[in-house]
Every structure is written in C-alpha cells, then in structure tokens.
Design a protein around this motif. Structure first.
Motif, PDB file in Angstrom:
ATOM      1  N   ALA A 106      37.731 108.605  97.913  1.00  0.00           N
ATOM      2  CA  ALA A 106      37.166 109.924  97.604  1.00  0.00           C
ATOM      3  C   ALA A 106      36.039 109.821  96.589  1.00  0.00           C
ATOM      4  O   ALA A 106      34.982 110.449  96.747  1.00  0.00           O
ATOM      5  CB  ALA A 106      38.271 110.850  97.095  1.00  0.00           C
ATOM      6  N   VAL A 107      36.242 109.020  95.550  1.00  0.00           N
ATOM      7  CA  VAL A 107      35.225 108.897  94.499  1.00  0.00           C
ATOM      8  C   VAL A 107      34.094 107.968  94.937  1.00  0.00           C
ATOM      9  O   VAL A 107      32.911 108.322  94.876  1.00  0.00           O
ATOM     10  CB  VAL A 107      35.863 108.379  93.192  1.00  0.00           C
ATOM     11  CG1 VAL A 107      34.785 108.136  92.137  1.00  0.00           C
ATOM     12  CG2 VAL A 107      36.890 109.375  92.678  1.00  0.00           C
ATOM     13  N   GLY A 108      34.448 106.780  95.394  1.00  0.00           N
ATOM     14  CA  GLY A 108      33.434 105.787  95.735  1.00  0.00           C
ATOM     15  C   GLY A 108      32.520 106.216  96.862  1.00  0.00           C
ATOM     16  O   GLY A 108      31.288 106.086  96.767  1.00  0.00           O
ATOM     17  N   CYS A 109      33.107 106.741  97.934  1.00  0.00           N
ATOM     18  CA  CYS A 109      32.289 107.137  99.087  1.00  0.00           C
ATOM     19  C   CYS A 109      31.462 108.385  98.791  1.00  0.00           C
ATOM     20  O   CYS A 109      30.360 108.536  99.326  1.00  0.00           O
ATOM     21  CB  CYS A 109      33.172 107.360 100.309  1.00  0.00           C
ATOM     22  SG  CYS A 109      33.954 105.860 100.897  1.00  0.00           S
ATOM     23  N   SER A 110      31.988 109.267  97.957  1.00  0.00           N
ATOM     24  CA  SER A 110      31.201 110.446  97.576  1.00  0.00           C
ATOM     25  C   SER A 110      29.960 110.028  96.798  1.00  0.00           C
ATOM     26  O   SER A 110      28.864 110.564  97.006  1.00  0.00           O
ATOM     27  CB  SER A 110      32.053 111.398  96.737  1.00  0.00           C
ATOM     28  OG  SER A 110      33.133 111.904  97.489  1.00  0.00           O
ATOM     29  N   ILE A 111      30.121 109.044  95.899  1.00  0.00           N
ATOM     30  CA  ILE A 111      28.967 108.543  95.148  1.00  0.00           C
ATOM     31  C   ILE A 111      27.955 107.902  96.099  1.00  0.00           C
ATOM     32  O   ILE A 111      26.752 108.164  96.015  1.00  0.00           O
ATOM     33  CB  ILE A 111      29.429 107.530  94.083  1.00  0.00           C
ATOM     34  CG1 ILE A 111      30.251 108.252  92.995  1.00  0.00           C
ATOM     35  CG2 ILE A 111      28.230 106.820  93.454  1.00  0.00           C
ATOM     36  CD1 ILE A 111      30.912 107.310  92.012  1.00  0.00           C
ATOM     37  N   MET A 112      28.447 107.072  97.014  1.00  0.00           N
ATOM     38  CA  MET A 112      27.561 106.414  97.968  1.00  0.00           C
ATOM     39  C   MET A 112      26.858 107.418  98.883  1.00  0.00           C
ATOM     40  O   MET A 112      25.697 107.242  99.254  1.00  0.00           O
ATOM     41  CB  MET A 112      28.347 105.415  98.820  1.00  0.00           C
ATOM     42  CG  MET A 112      28.805 104.177  98.072  1.00  0.00           C
ATOM     43  SD  MET A 112      29.895 103.144  99.079  1.00  0.00           S
ATOM     44  CE  MET A 112      28.791 102.728 100.439  1.00  0.00           C
ATOM     45  N   LEU A 113      27.556 108.491  99.199  1.00  0.00           N
ATOM     46  CA  LEU A 113      26.997 109.499 100.096  1.00  0.00           C
ATOM     47  C   LEU A 113      25.767 110.161  99.496  1.00  0.00           C
ATOM     48  O   LEU A 113      24.817 110.506 100.208  1.00  0.00           O
ATOM     49  CB  LEU A 113      28.067 110.552 100.393  1.00  0.00           C
ATOM     50  CG  LEU A 113      27.770 111.595 101.465  1.00  0.00           C
ATOM     51  CD1 LEU A 113      27.570 110.926 102.815  1.00  0.00           C
ATOM     52  CD2 LEU A 113      28.917 112.596 101.542  1.00  0.00           C
ATOM     53  N   PHE A 114      25.771 110.316  98.177  1.00  0.00           N
ATOM     54  CA  PHE A 114      24.653 110.984  97.508  1.00  0.00           C
ATOM     55  C   PHE A 114      23.748 110.000  96.767  1.00  0.00           C
ATOM     56  O   PHE A 114      22.945 110.393  95.936  1.00  0.00           O
ATOM     57  CB  PHE A 114      25.187 112.030  96.536  1.00  0.00           C
ATOM     58  CG  PHE A 114      25.908 113.159  97.217  1.00  0.00           C
ATOM     59  CD1 PHE A 114      25.199 114.138  97.898  1.00  0.00           C
ATOM     60  CD2 PHE A 114      27.290 113.218  97.210  1.00  0.00           C
ATOM     61  CE1 PHE A 114      25.861 115.168  98.551  1.00  0.00           C
ATOM     62  CE2 PHE A 114      27.957 114.248  97.864  1.00  0.00           C
ATOM     63  CZ  PHE A 114      27.240 115.229  98.529  1.00  0.00           C
ATOM     64  N   PRO A 150      35.026  96.409 105.680  1.00  0.00           N
ATOM     65  CA  PRO A 150      33.794  96.003 106.369  1.00  0.00           C
ATOM     66  C   PRO A 150      32.803  97.147 106.532  1.00  0.00           C
ATOM     67  O   PRO A 150      31.586  96.946 106.438  1.00  0.00           O
ATOM     68  CB  PRO A 150      34.279  95.479 107.734  1.00  0.00           C
ATOM     69  CG  PRO A 150      35.664  95.949 107.877  1.00  0.00           C
ATOM     70  CD  PRO A 150      36.216  96.145 106.507  1.00  0.00           C
ATOM     71  N   THR A 151      33.301  98.364 106.758  1.00  0.00           N
ATOM     72  CA  THR A 151      32.394  99.506 106.904  1.00  0.00           C
ATOM     73  C   THR A 151      31.625  99.754 105.615  1.00  0.00           C
ATOM     74  O   THR A 151      30.398  99.934 105.622  1.00  0.00           O
ATOM     75  CB  THR A 151      33.176 100.766 107.301  1.00  0.00           C
ATOM     76  OG1 THR A 151      33.810 100.545 108.564  1.00  0.00           O
ATOM     77  CG2 THR A 151      32.246 101.966 107.411  1.00  0.00           C
ATOM     78  N   LEU A 152      32.329  99.776 104.489  1.00  0.00           N
ATOM     79  CA  LEU A 152      31.659  99.996 103.212  1.00  0.00           C
ATOM     80  C   LEU A 152      30.688  98.862 102.890  1.00  0.00           C
ATOM     81  O   LEU A 152      29.547  99.102 102.473  1.00  0.00           O
ATOM     82  CB  LEU A 152      32.687 100.128 102.092  1.00  0.00           C
ATOM     83  CG  LEU A 152      33.515 101.413 102.069  1.00  0.00           C
ATOM     84  CD1 LEU A 152      34.588 101.329 100.998  1.00  0.00           C
ATOM     85  CD2 LEU A 152      32.621 102.613 101.829  1.00  0.00           C
ATOM     86  N   TRP A 153      31.121  97.627 103.092  1.00  0.00           N
ATOM     87  CA  TRP A 153      30.311  96.464 102.737  1.00  0.00           C
ATOM     88  C   TRP A 153      29.018  96.423 103.537  1.00  0.00           C
ATOM     89  O   TRP A 153      27.926  96.262 102.981  1.00  0.00           O
ATOM     90  CB  TRP A 153      31.126  95.195 102.940  1.00  0.00           C
ATOM     91  CG  TRP A 153      30.409  93.911 102.665  1.00  0.00           C
ATOM     92  CD1 TRP A 153      30.182  92.897 103.546  1.00  0.00           C
ATOM     93  CD2 TRP A 153      29.822  93.485 101.424  1.00  0.00           C
ATOM     94  NE1 TRP A 153      29.506  91.866 102.949  1.00  0.00           N
ATOM     95  CE2 TRP A 153      29.275  92.208 101.637  1.00  0.00           C
ATOM     96  CE3 TRP A 153      29.723  94.058 100.166  1.00  0.00           C
ATOM     97  CZ2 TRP A 153      28.614  91.493 100.642  1.00  0.00           C
ATOM     98  CZ3 TRP A 153      29.071  93.353  99.160  1.00  0.00           C
ATOM     99  CH2 TRP A 153      28.528  92.084  99.406  1.00  0.00           C
ATOM    100  N   TYR A 154      29.111  96.602 104.842  1.00  0.00           N
ATOM    101  CA  TYR A 154      27.913  96.479 105.666  1.00  0.00           C
ATOM    102  C   TYR A 154      27.071  97.751 105.664  1.00  0.00           C
ATOM    103  O   TYR A 154      25.887  97.716 106.008  1.00  0.00           O
ATOM    104  CB  TYR A 154      28.295  96.036 107.089  1.00  0.00           C
ATOM    105  CG  TYR A 154      28.927  94.663 107.060  1.00  0.00           C
ATOM    106  CD1 TYR A 154      28.196  93.565 106.623  1.00  0.00           C
ATOM    107  CD2 TYR A 154      30.259  94.477 107.408  1.00  0.00           C
ATOM    108  CE1 TYR A 154      28.782  92.309 106.544  1.00  0.00           C
ATOM    109  CE2 TYR A 154      30.848  93.227 107.335  1.00  0.00           C
ATOM    110  CZ  TYR A 154      30.095  92.150 106.896  1.00  0.00           C
ATOM    111  OH  TYR A 154      30.673  90.900 106.814  1.00  0.00           O
TER     112      TYR A 154
END
Length: 251
Positions: A106-114, A150-154
């Motif tokens: 929730a935190v990590g992907c939200s940061i990456m999203l923006f 793998p999804t996050l890394w690539y």
C-alpha cells in the motif's frame, strides 16, 4: 447456491479479469475477496490453483517471449525460495503476514505510482535477478504471491509492458505450478478442494479473456499505472481484511 459459493465465484470473476489485464495478481485479488469468508487453507490453495490456471490459459492463447537472461536467474532463485515458503506456511500467522505485506504494498506502490518521473533503476545482473526470484519463490510458497517482486523490480527498471508481462507470466507459470504440486504433496491442497477448483475455473475464463483484450489496447504509461495501482489496492485490501483480526488477537 449458498453465500460461500457466490463469494468464490465473485472472487474468481474479478481476479480472472485482473490477471488477464495485468498478467499476474490473481492470487492477491482473489485472497482480498475470499479472506473475509473462506477457510484460509482452502482460500490459499484455491488462489494458487486459479493463478496457475490463468497462466496456463495465457501460455496457450497469448504470444509471449522467453527472456532467458532474466528468467533463468529468477527461476533459480525461486527454486530455492519456494520450498522455504511452503515449509514455513503451516506455522505462519497468515493474518500478520498479510498485514505486513499489505502495508508494504500500500505504501510502496502508492509512492511509486506518483513518482513516475524518477529515473529508472540501473542496477541489474544475475545476482539481483536471482534475489528477486528468491523472494518471489518464498512469497509464492506462502500464498501464491509470486508476481509481486518481479513486477515491482522490472517496473522500476522500466521494462516495456510486453517484456514485463512476458517475464512475469513465464515466471508465475513455472513457480505457481511448482507451488501447487508442493501443496498437493504436503497436504495443504486436498482432494476435497476439487469441487471448489471446479467452480473457479469456468468462472474466471471469460473475465480473463476480457482483461487480455483490454491489455492489448493499453499504452505503456497506462499499463504501469494499472499494475502499481493494482498492487497498492491489493495491499489496502489485505490490511482491511486482516488488521482487525491481528488487533483482536492482541487482547
């Protein structure tokens, strides 16, 4: 048709569409729905079965490349990690695990999203890919969450959407199939679950196909946003479903 069967069908429909669209995330999406009402052991095994089935459908219907330079280290790492995940599964506090994983997503992907304007990660190499595969294998053995790392890394390395999907789908196909086999051998998946598997498979077929058609018309940026958004939403759903149980167990 009882309420539990309706929940199983609803989870399979939503998760099937998400997997057809993104190439992964069946297990996370299904568990976010099933965790509320279905026995944890049944939900975990069924989610792994559905994820594996979706990857087999993809292998038969969608053209995908085979990036051996990336996949071989990934799969070697997963071969080490998956048995570890299966071994620790019986003694694991499933709700606490989902809270921790959900919070990170929730935190990590939200940061990456923006933070799409950040420069891509340049680090690469077989060791890094193997480490990603190792973590993916452990998460796969625990609950079929093979596609997260793998999804996050690539995504961070800015793979284009077709290459990212091909890597993740091939990785998931192998690791989820191995995980399902390990569940059968260890007794985590039993013959009594076959009727539930038989409900999930037809329920996910058309939604999976619809999701795959949507994927074909998506831009690179839209695909990246959807992938990160799905991971973030899955994390929030895990938190919502499991945090109250963790808090209740403290008292």
């Amino acid at each position: 048709m009882d309420a539990t069967t309706l929940v199983i069908i609803a989870g399979a429909i939503v998760a099937g569409f998400v997997q057809g669209l993104s190439g992964f995330a069946f297990t996370m999406t299904a568990m976010a729905i099933w965790a509320w009402t279905i026995d944890p052991q049944l939900a975990t095994a069924t989610a792994v079965f559905g994820g594996m089935a979706g990857q087999m459908i993809g292998a038969a219907t969608m053209r995908r490349g085979f990036d051996a330079g990336v996949l071989v280290p990934l799969l070697i790492g997963a071969a080490i990690g998956m048995p570890i995940g299966v071994a620790i599964l019986p003694g694991l506090d499933a709700d606490l695990f989902r809270v921790l994983l959900g919070g990170i997503l929730a935190v990590g992907c939200s940061i990456m999203l923006f933070a799409h304007r950040l420069p891509p990660v340049k680090a690469s190499g077989r060791f890094a890919d193997g480490a990603v595969g190792l973590i993916g294998g452990v998460l796969g053995g625990i609950g079929g969450f093979t596609g997260i790392t793998p999804t996050l890394w690539y995504t961070l390395r800015r793979f284009d959407k077709d290459r990212l999907r091909a890597v993740v789908q091939n990785f998931n196909l192998v690791v989820l199939t191995a995980t399902m086999a390990a569940y059968v051998v260890s007794g985590h998946a039993t013959a009594g679950m076959i009727p539930t598997f038989a409900i999930v498979l037809p329920a996910m077929l058309i939604p999976w196909w619809l999701g795959s058609r949507v994927y074909l018309g998506m831009s690179e940026r839209a695909f990246r946003g959807i992938v990160l958004g799905l991971l973030a939403v899955s994390g929030v759903a895990m938190l919502v479903a499991s945090l109250p149980k963790v808090i209740a167990n403290l008292y």
